[in-house]
Motif scaffolding. Structure first.
Motif, PDB file in Angstrom:
ATOM      1  N   MET A 279      30.712 -52.451  38.903  1.00  0.00           N
ATOM      2  CA  MET A 279      32.072 -51.985  38.595  1.00  0.00           C
ATOM      3  C   MET A 279      32.166 -51.825  37.091  1.00  0.00           C
ATOM      4  O   MET A 279      31.549 -52.604  36.365  1.00  0.00           O
ATOM      5  N   ASN A 280      32.902 -50.835  36.616  1.00  0.00           N
ATOM      6  CA  ASN A 280      32.942 -50.593  35.171  1.00  0.00           C
ATOM      7  C   ASN A 280      34.320 -50.657  34.541  1.00  0.00           C
ATOM      8  O   ASN A 280      34.446 -50.597  33.333  1.00  0.00           O
ATOM      9  N   ARG A 281      35.343 -50.769  35.377  1.00  0.00           N
ATOM     10  CA  ARG A 281      36.679 -50.597  34.795  1.00  0.00           C
ATOM     11  C   ARG A 281      37.189 -51.771  33.958  1.00  0.00           C
ATOM     12  O   ARG A 281      38.189 -51.635  33.268  1.00  0.00           O
ATOM     13  N   ALA A 282      36.515 -52.904  33.989  1.00  0.00           N
ATOM     14  CA  ALA A 282      36.982 -54.057  33.202  1.00  0.00           C
ATOM     15  C   ALA A 282      36.041 -54.390  32.043  1.00  0.00           C
ATOM     16  O   ALA A 282      36.129 -55.458  31.442  1.00  0.00           O
ATOM     17  N   ASP A 283      35.129 -53.466  31.737  1.00  0.00           N
ATOM     18  CA  ASP A 283      34.121 -53.738  30.704  1.00  0.00           C
ATOM     19  C   ASP A 283      34.737 -53.950  29.322  1.00  0.00           C
ATOM     20  O   ASP A 283      35.604 -53.186  28.900  1.00  0.00           O
ATOM     21  N   LEU A 284      34.246 -54.952  28.604  1.00  0.00           N
ATOM     22  CA  LEU A 284      34.643 -55.155  27.206  1.00  0.00           C
ATOM     23  C   LEU A 284      33.712 -54.313  26.332  1.00  0.00           C
ATOM     24  O   LEU A 284      32.506 -54.291  26.554  1.00  0.00           O
TER      25      LEU A 284
END
Ligand code: MG
Length: 385
Positions: A279-284
């Motif tokens: 999943m990529n939508r919460a990447d810092l």
């Protein structure tokens, strides 16, 4: 293929959950959906996800929904409908994102049926912690927390065993009034309180975040979820909401879980646990400059955490009353019947007036909840101009 029920599908967690589920059509099937009264959202979700069963917990609307339902969709209604849906024999995972105390009975029903409960309804643990834990153990169910702080702690705990835990450190954004002058707190309007700096959520939890009663509820939730004494659960203010919580071990090592604030991450973790998926939508983004700040909470300006600790100290049904009076007070604030700061006084007074008895059954919890609301309502009516 796992069958999932999403309780509270019209809310923000419910919608995030459906987003996560729809990314894995080979692995997850939306078996059931429930809303309290938002039948418009439910009807559009029925079209999109084709669930086998739906529930409207606010009964009258369920009757109104009857006619346009697809023929193969089963309709449940009322609070019992929620329990029937949560314990349906074909269901594998129940994502409980119901708002407030109403979430407790479906959690218990799912636990009695031996399900995995992805738990976003913190009130289940606040009001029914002991009973939920007992039921989960007895029927071989499991609870995976979805509340972002508790999901973080659940993940951090993998770094050691329970005996090696010195303390849990729950982070809090501090809400929109962290730097608001204390003497002006009583003038805070509903509109100001609904404007949360880092999370977009439903009204009840947004007000709870503004008062920090939410952190009080989360301290109680953590005590029961992780079976630790209250003195091992600390709170720290962290305005960026990147560190979702931490665990300090006995050697002084602190393990933290970080991401951008996005509920899809704890939801997906709870559905797939013990696996992780892409999943990529919460990447810092560390190519961007940012800083992490921490500061101690102001327990005088925001007495919610201390009130929660007092409820834990009194034990028995005291946390039930803490929650019930807060729900009544938040409702009154949203309906502009009381001031923002009255919420604290109402909870404190209700707790002092109701006392506490042992929790031995769901009935004693229901009774304490009803009684707590009644006392809180009396106090609210006394405040009303
Ligand atoms: Mg939380």
């Amino acid at each position: 293929m796992k069958n999932i029920v999403v309780l509270g599908s019209s809310g923000s967690i419910g919608k995030n959950a459906l987003w996560v589920i729809s990314r894995f059509p080979e692995e997850f099937n939306v078996f059931g959906l429930s809303v309290h009264r938002d039948t418009r959202t439910l009807l559009s979700q029925i079209k999109e996800y084709r669930p086998r069963a739906v529930c409207v917990s606010y009964k009258d609307r369920a009757e109104a929904l009857g006619s346009p339902l697809p023929e193969d969709t089963e309709l449940f209604a009322g609070p019992n409908g929620l329990e029937d849906l949560a314990s349906h024999p074909d269901v594998d995972i129940v994502l409980n994102a119901v708002s407030g105390f109403a979430g407790l009975r479906p959690t218990l029903a799912a636990a009695r049926a031996g399900k995995r409960v992805a738990l976003a309804n913190k009130e289940s643990m606040v009001a029914g912690g002991e009973l939920v834990n007992k039921t989960v153990a007895e029927y071989g169910a499991e609870i995976i927390p979805v509340d972002s702080e508790h999901s973080a702690i659940f993940q951090c705990l993998k770094a050691g065993n329970n005996k090696e835990v010195r303390r849990l450190i729950l982070t809090s954004s501090g809400g929109p009034f962290r730097e608001f002058p204390k003497e002006k707190m009583s003038e805070i309007t509903v509109e100001q309180a609904l404007n949360h700096p880092t999370w977009k959520m439903g009204k009840k939890i947004t007000i709870d975040s503004a008062t920090m009663m939410n952190k009080g509820l989360e301290v109680i939730e953590a005590v029961f979820l992780f079976s630790l004494p209250p003195e091992k659960v600390d709170v720290v203010i962290h305005p960026q909401s990147f560190v979702h919580s931490m665990v300090e071990f006995i050697d002084g090592s602190i393990i933290a879980q970080l991401s951008k604030p996005d509920m899809c991450l704890p939801v997906q973790y709870a559905l797939f646990y013990p696996q992780r998926r892409e999943m990529n939508r919460a990447d810092l983004d560390f190519t961007d400059r940012f800083s992490l700040e921490f500061e101690p909470p102001d327990n005088v300006k925001f007495p919610g955490v201390e009130l929660a600790r007092e409820a834990l100290k009194r034990g028995g049904t005291a946390p039930v009353v803490f929650n019930a009076s807060n729900e009544a007070a938040v409702d009154a604030f949203l309906n502009r019947k009381i001031k923002f700061t009255d919420i604290f006084h109402i909870v404190e007074k209700t707790m002092n007036k109701s006392g506490s008895i042992d929790v031995d059954s769901i009935e004693s919890i229901m009774e304490a909840d009803k009684n707590g609301r009644k006392i809180a309502e009396e106090i609210i009516n006394g405040i009303r101009p």
